[in-house]
Design a protein around this motif. Structure first.
Motif, PDB file in Angstrom:
ATOM      1  N   LEU A 209       0.727  -1.215   0.044  1.00 32.26           N
ATOM      2  CA  LEU A 209      -0.049  -0.034   0.140  1.00 32.26           C
ATOM      3  C   LEU A 209       0.755   1.274   0.113  1.00 32.26           C
ATOM      4  N   PRO A 210       0.414   2.472  -0.459  1.00 25.18           N
ATOM      5  CA  PRO A 210       1.048   3.463  -0.590  1.00 25.18           C
ATOM      6  C   PRO A 210       1.533   3.828   0.941  1.00 25.18           C
ATOM      7  N   GLN A 211       2.602   4.874   1.080  1.00 30.42           N
ATOM      8  CA  GLN A 211       3.125   5.068   2.336  1.00 30.42           C
ATOM      9  C   GLN A 211       2.041   5.978   3.312  1.00 30.42           C
ATOM     10  N   GLY A 212       1.696   5.725   4.371  1.00 27.01           N
ATOM     11  CA  GLY A 212       0.741   6.604   5.202  1.00 27.01           C
ATOM     12  C   GLY A 212      -0.657   5.795   5.083  1.00 27.01           C
ATOM     13  N   SER A 213      -0.921   4.774   4.541  1.00 24.56           N
ATOM     14  CA  SER A 213      -2.227   4.140   4.267  1.00 24.56           C
ATOM     15  C   SER A 213      -2.674   3.447   5.576  1.00 24.56           C
ATOM     16  N   THR A 214      -1.570   2.818   6.253  1.00 28.59           N
ATOM     17  CA  THR A 214      -1.935   2.183   7.902  1.00 28.59           C
ATOM     18  C   THR A 214      -2.138   3.222   8.762  1.00 28.59           C
ATOM     19  N   SER A 215      -1.355   4.287   8.620  1.00 33.07           N
ATOM     20  CA  SER A 215      -1.710   5.330   9.595  1.00 33.07           C
ATOM     21  C   SER A 215      -2.967   6.052   9.415  1.00 33.07           C
ATOM     22  N   ASN A 216      -3.447   6.160   8.406  1.00 37.76           N
ATOM     23  CA  ASN A 216      -4.929   6.377   8.007  1.00 37.76           C
ATOM     24  C   ASN A 216      -5.891   5.574   8.598  1.00 37.76           C
ATOM     25  N   HIS A 217      -5.647   4.444   8.652  1.00 32.07           N
ATOM     26  CA  HIS A 217      -6.658   3.363   8.822  1.00 32.07           C
ATOM     27  C   HIS A 217      -6.509   3.235  10.356  1.00 32.07           C
ATOM     28  N   ALA A 218      -5.354   3.142  11.033  1.00 31.51           N
ATOM     29  CA  ALA A 218      -5.209   2.667  12.619  1.00 31.51           C
ATOM     30  C   ALA A 218      -4.183   3.988  12.835  1.00 31.51           C
ATOM     31  N   ARG A 219      -4.279   4.989  13.492  1.00 33.26           N
ATOM     32  CA  ARG A 219      -3.547   6.291  13.674  1.00 33.26           C
ATOM     33  C   ARG A 219      -2.485   6.114  14.864  1.00 33.26           C
ATOM     34  N   THR A 220      -3.073   5.201  15.672  1.00 29.43           N
ATOM     35  CA  THR A 220      -1.981   5.047  16.757  1.00 29.43           C
ATOM     36  C   THR A 220      -1.533   3.445  16.896  1.00 29.43           C
ATOM     37  N   ARG A 221      -0.487   3.107  17.672  1.00 30.75           N
ATOM     38  CA  ARG A 221      -0.182   1.710  17.711  1.00 30.75           C
ATOM     39  C   ARG A 221      -1.089   0.913  18.392  1.00 30.75           C
ATOM     40  N   GLN A 222      -1.777   1.229  19.380  1.00 30.01           N
ATOM     41  CA  GLN A 222      -2.973   0.734  19.993  1.00 30.01           C
ATOM     42  C   GLN A 222      -3.839   0.067  18.944  1.00 30.01           C
TER      43      GLN A 222
END
Length: 201
Positions: free
Chosen positions: A42-55
């Motif tokens: 996935l493009p960089q930042g996709s996971t952060s958009n979906h799950a913003r925190t480590r929790q």
């Protein structure tokens, strides 16, 4: 590498599956938002958009792990109160041995993920609560199976079965017996000794 998807649910599963792959291959330290993006293609930042925190990322992994474990252990759905009425103890033995053998022979990576997440939950109270809720979905069907097998104390006997299964899975997946997985027949015999001993049959 997982295929790309555009649906919200598909994207969530893709991210969570990639997180599980990383947990199995690299451990908890290898689980980062950037690494999940790369593993999922996935493009960089996709996971952060979906799950913003480590929790949030850990919760997504726990949720997906529970879904995939259910597919392995209960492919036909959870047993009902009537489970095993026809075959009694034999029906329970067949079901448990098949599920455990399927897990140990084809899904060891999921076990490694579970151990990683369980250990992390001991250090994160907020994850502990989430992890325990996910695990409760497996406890109730097992209690139903013990009741169907004739147990007068299904809750206590379910705990004994879980403890036996957990010990065997750990030993065969990452412990001293990791190179030798018992056959389904051997697992059934072990279950039978345990279950008939508890039930007095």
């Amino acid at each position: 590498m997982p295929a790309r998807t555009t649906s919200s649910t598909g994207r969530s599963d893709l991210i969570a599956d990639a997180a599980l792959v990383l947990l199995a291959e690299r451990g908890m330290r290898g689980l980062t938002h950037r690494a999940v993006d790369e593993a999922a293609g996935l493009p960089q930042g996709s996971t952060s958009n979906h799950a913003r925190t480590r929790q949030a990322l850990l919760e997504a992994a726990v949720r997906r792990l529970a879904e995939r474990e259910a597919q392995v252990l209960m492919p036909d759905g959870p047993p009902t109160e009537e489970y095993g009425d026809v075959d009694g103890v034999d029906g329970v033995l067949d079901g448990l041995s098949l599920a455990l053998h399927r897990y140990l022979t084809a899904h060891r990576a999921l076990l490694v993920c579970r151990y990683e997440l369980a250990l992390e939950a001991t250090r994160r109270p907020e994850l502990r609560e989430f992890y325990d809720r996910a695990g409760a979905a497996f406890r109730e069907p097992l209690v139903a199976m013990m009741r169907a097998a004739g147990s007068a104390e299904p809750e206590r006997h379910a705990l004994s079965v879980v403890a036996w299964c957990e010990g065997l899975m750990f030993s065969c997946a990452v412990g001293s017996y990791h190179a030798s997985v018992p056959s389904r027949d051997e697992l059934r015999k072990g279950f039978e000794e345990l279950l008939r001993g508890m039930l007095g049959t």
